[in-house]
Design a protein around this motif. Sequence first.
Motif, PDB file in Angstrom:
ATOM      1  N   TYR A  71      15.467 -36.399  13.466  1.00 21.69           N
ATOM      2  CA  TYR A  71      15.677 -37.839  13.294  1.00 21.69           C
ATOM      3  C   TYR A  71      14.355 -38.577  13.066  1.00 21.69           C
ATOM      4  N   THR A  72      13.304 -37.818  12.765  1.00 27.77           N
ATOM      5  CA  THR A  72      12.029 -38.420  12.369  1.00 27.77           C
ATOM      6  C   THR A  72      12.124 -38.862  10.905  1.00 27.77           C
ATOM      7  N   ASP A  73      11.292 -39.839  10.529  1.00 28.53           N
ATOM      8  CA  ASP A  73      11.286 -40.319   9.140  1.00 28.53           C
ATOM      9  C   ASP A  73      11.049 -39.174   8.149  1.00 28.53           C
ATOM     10  N   LYS A  74      11.531 -39.388   6.933  1.00 25.87           N
ATOM     11  CA  LYS A  74      11.489 -38.351   5.906  1.00 25.87           C
ATOM     12  C   LYS A  74      10.906 -38.898   4.605  1.00 25.87           C
ATOM     13  N   PRO A  75       9.588 -39.099   4.569  1.00 25.27           N
ATOM     14  CA  PRO A  75       8.968 -39.589   3.330  1.00 25.27           C
ATOM     15  C   PRO A  75       9.289 -38.670   2.162  1.00 25.27           C
ATOM     16  N   ASN A  76       9.456 -39.256   0.984  1.00 26.64           N
ATOM     17  CA  ASN A  76       9.804 -38.470  -0.201  1.00 26.64           C
ATOM     18  C   ASN A  76       8.543 -37.910  -0.841  1.00 26.64           C
ATOM     19  N   ARG A  77       8.112 -36.778  -0.332  1.00 28.72           N
ATOM     20  CA  ARG A  77       6.932 -36.083  -0.843  1.00 28.72           C
ATOM     21  C   ARG A  77       7.008 -34.626  -0.366  1.00 28.72           C
ATOM     22  N   PRO A  78       6.320 -33.718  -1.027  1.00 32.27           N
ATOM     23  CA  PRO A  78       6.339 -32.330  -0.564  1.00 32.27           C
ATOM     24  C   PRO A  78       5.711 -32.203   0.828  1.00 32.27           C
ATOM     25  N   TYR A  79       6.315 -31.373   1.650  1.00 33.75           N
ATOM     26  CA  TYR A  79       5.802 -31.174   3.003  1.00 33.75           C
ATOM     27  C   TYR A  79       5.004 -29.870   3.050  1.00 33.75           C
ATOM     28  N   GLY A  80       3.690 -30.023   2.872  1.00 34.81           N
ATOM     29  CA  GLY A  80       2.787 -28.890   3.001  1.00 34.81           C
ATOM     30  C   GLY A  80       2.291 -28.778   4.433  1.00 34.81           C
ATOM     31  N   ILE A  81       1.659 -27.663   4.752  1.00 40.58           N
ATOM     32  CA  ILE A  81       1.150 -27.455   6.106  1.00 40.58           C
ATOM     33  C   ILE A  81       0.127 -28.522   6.474  1.00 40.58           C
ATOM     34  N   ASP A  82      -0.637 -28.983   5.506  1.00 42.63           N
ATOM     35  CA  ASP A  82      -1.627 -30.027   5.785  1.00 42.63           C
ATOM     36  C   ASP A  82      -0.951 -31.342   6.180  1.00 42.63           C
ATOM     37  N   TYR A  83       0.196 -31.644   5.567  1.00 45.14           N
ATOM     38  CA  TYR A  83       0.906 -32.885   5.893  1.00 45.14           C
ATOM     39  C   TYR A  83       1.546 -32.799   7.285  1.00 45.14           C
ATOM     40  N   TYR A  84       2.146 -31.656   7.594  1.00 43.88           N
ATOM     41  CA  TYR A  84       2.664 -31.463   8.948  1.00 43.88           C
ATOM     42  C   TYR A  84       1.540 -31.578   9.978  1.00 43.88           C
ATOM     43  N   SER A  85       0.400 -31.009   9.658  1.00 43.60           N
ATOM     44  CA  SER A  85      -0.743 -31.050  10.565  1.00 43.60           C
ATOM     45  C   SER A  85      -1.244 -32.477  10.743  1.00 43.60           C
ATOM     46  N   ASP A  86      -1.302 -33.229   9.655  1.00 43.71           N
ATOM     47  CA  ASP A  86      -1.712 -34.638   9.747  1.00 43.71           C
ATOM     48  C   ASP A  86      -0.737 -35.417  10.630  1.00 43.71           C
ATOM     49  N   HIS A  87       0.554 -35.163  10.449  1.00 49.20           N
ATOM     50  CA  HIS A  87       1.554 -35.854  11.270  1.00 49.20           C
ATOM     51  C   HIS A  87       1.363 -35.523  12.747  1.00 49.20           C
ATOM     52  N   LEU A  88       1.080 -34.261  13.043  1.00 48.63           N
ATOM     53  CA  LEU A  88       0.811 -33.875  14.423  1.00 48.63           C
ATOM     54  C   LEU A  88      -0.389 -34.634  14.974  1.00 48.63           C
ATOM     55  N   LEU A  89      -1.426 -34.768  14.185  1.00 49.79           N
ATOM     56  CA  LEU A  89      -2.597 -35.531  14.607  1.00 49.79           C
ATOM     57  C   LEU A  89      -2.219 -36.980  14.896  1.00 49.79           C
ATOM     58  N   TRP A  90      -1.398 -37.574  14.029  1.00 52.02           N
ATOM     59  CA  TRP A  90      -0.999 -38.970  14.229  1.00 52.02           C
ATOM     60  C   TRP A  90      -0.146 -39.125  15.490  1.00 52.02           C
ATOM     61  N   VAL A  91       0.674 -38.129  15.794  1.00 58.36           N
ATOM     62  CA  VAL A  91       1.455 -38.152  17.037  1.00 58.36           C
ATOM     63  C   VAL A  91       0.525 -38.127  18.241  1.00 58.36           C
ATOM     64  N   ILE A  92      -0.447 -37.235  18.206  1.00 62.57           N
ATOM     65  CA  ILE A  92      -1.403 -37.108  19.313  1.00 62.57           C
ATOM     66  C   ILE A  92      -2.168 -38.414  19.501  1.00 62.57           C
ATOM     67  N   GLN A  93      -2.568 -39.017  18.402  1.00 65.70           N
ATOM     68  CA  GLN A  93      -3.286 -40.296  18.481  1.00 65.70           C
ATOM     69  C   GLN A  93      -2.382 -41.401  19.006  1.00 65.70           C
ATOM     70  N   ALA A  94      -1.131 -41.432  18.550  1.00 61.84           N
ATOM     71  CA  ALA A  94      -0.199 -42.469  19.003  1.00 61.84           C
ATOM     72  C   ALA A  94       0.083 -42.360  20.500  1.00 61.84           C
ATOM     73  N   LEU A  95       0.048 -41.131  21.018  1.00 60.23           N
ATOM     74  CA  LEU A  95       0.277 -40.907  22.450  1.00 60.23           C
ATOM     75  C   LEU A  95      -1.014 -40.998  23.256  1.00 60.23           C
ATOM     76  N   ASP A  96      -2.126 -41.264  22.562  1.00 63.54           N
ATOM     77  CA  ASP A  96      -3.434 -41.421  23.200  1.00 63.54           C
ATOM     78  C   ASP A  96      -3.820 -40.182  24.004  1.00 63.54           C
ATOM     79  N   LEU A  97      -3.598 -39.023  23.400  1.00 65.96           N
ATOM     80  CA  LEU A  97      -3.961 -37.760  24.034  1.00 65.96           C
ATOM     81  C   LEU A  97      -5.317 -37.290  23.512  1.00 65.96           C
ATOM     82  N   LYS A  98      -6.057 -36.641  24.353  1.00 62.95           N
ATOM     83  CA  LYS A  98      -7.388 -36.149  23.965  1.00 62.95           C
ATOM     84  C   LYS A  98      -7.355 -34.656  23.661  1.00 62.95           C
ATOM     85  N   GLU A  99      -6.755 -33.889  24.577  1.00 59.56           N
ATOM     86  CA  GLU A  99      -6.636 -32.450  24.409  1.00 59.56           C
ATOM     87  C   GLU A  99      -5.212 -32.035  24.748  1.00 59.56           C
TER      88      GLU A  99
END
Length: 285
Positions: A71-99
């Motif tokens: 139920y996460t958003d689904k931008p209309n673009r190819p989902y490469g490993i780099d994009y999944y990884s970027d999304h993970l980074l944005w999740v970590i930043q949004a949750l204010d996690l360090k490690e």
Amino acid sequence: MSIWNNLHDLEFKLYYIDANGIKTRVLESGQGEPLILLHGTGGHIEAYARNIRGLAEHFRVICIDMVGHGYTDKPNRPYGIDYYSDHLLWVIQALDLKEVYLSGESLGGWVAAWFAAHHPGIAKALVLNTPGNVNNKPEVMVKLKESTIKAVTEANYENVKTRLEWLMYDKSQVTDELIETRYKIYTQPSYQEAVYNIVYLQDIDARKQYSWDPSWCGKIDVPTLLAWTDHDPTSTVEEAKPIQDMIPNSELTVINDAGHWPQWEKVEEFNNVIIDFFTKKHAVL
């Protein structure tokens, strides 16, 4: 066993965050060091429903629907490993996690490894759970692409069941509730469109940009465990060895009598693998 029965008396919260503009579904339970769980291709939070209780006794468990999934958003673009990884980074930043500790199944394991290599200093240790098809076998890629598209674009009980049974060694583990959960996800209009972006990585020309290779695996500088199974439909235990050689000082363990979802079929054994590895002295940085 029902998904709800795994959670009904557990203190948890299900919520959404804004991860750099991507509305992302999160399930969280427990306290302590954060542990992020990442599902596989076509997966969703419920893939870890059986593990939350046991892991939450040791960690702050954070399970997400990756970009384009659940139920996460689904931008209309190819989902490469780099994009999944970027999304993970944005999740970590949004949750204010360090490690964080990271564990991913199939696609999620691939993403976790790529993330650790390209965003050093955030992942404390990794458990890569049946990262799957590590040798880019055309027949596996075709099977996964066709079964995923069919399960979504021709969504009905039998097609979704067939897709889920492919993941399991013990087919009886595919419950009606799991089928219904995935059916509801797959029949979202946004998912009907997103599935073609989800299977982007099953085309060899796209996939070769991210293939497991010493050039990036060698940059993983945190304790890493490969958790394989003896009945993984995507790759054999022997095929784990090259990945182990690519990731410095990585370890390998095998969970028996399980397919591609050991976290679902062998709950206690899988949880113990996670807990034991992440609580080893060398993994606590």
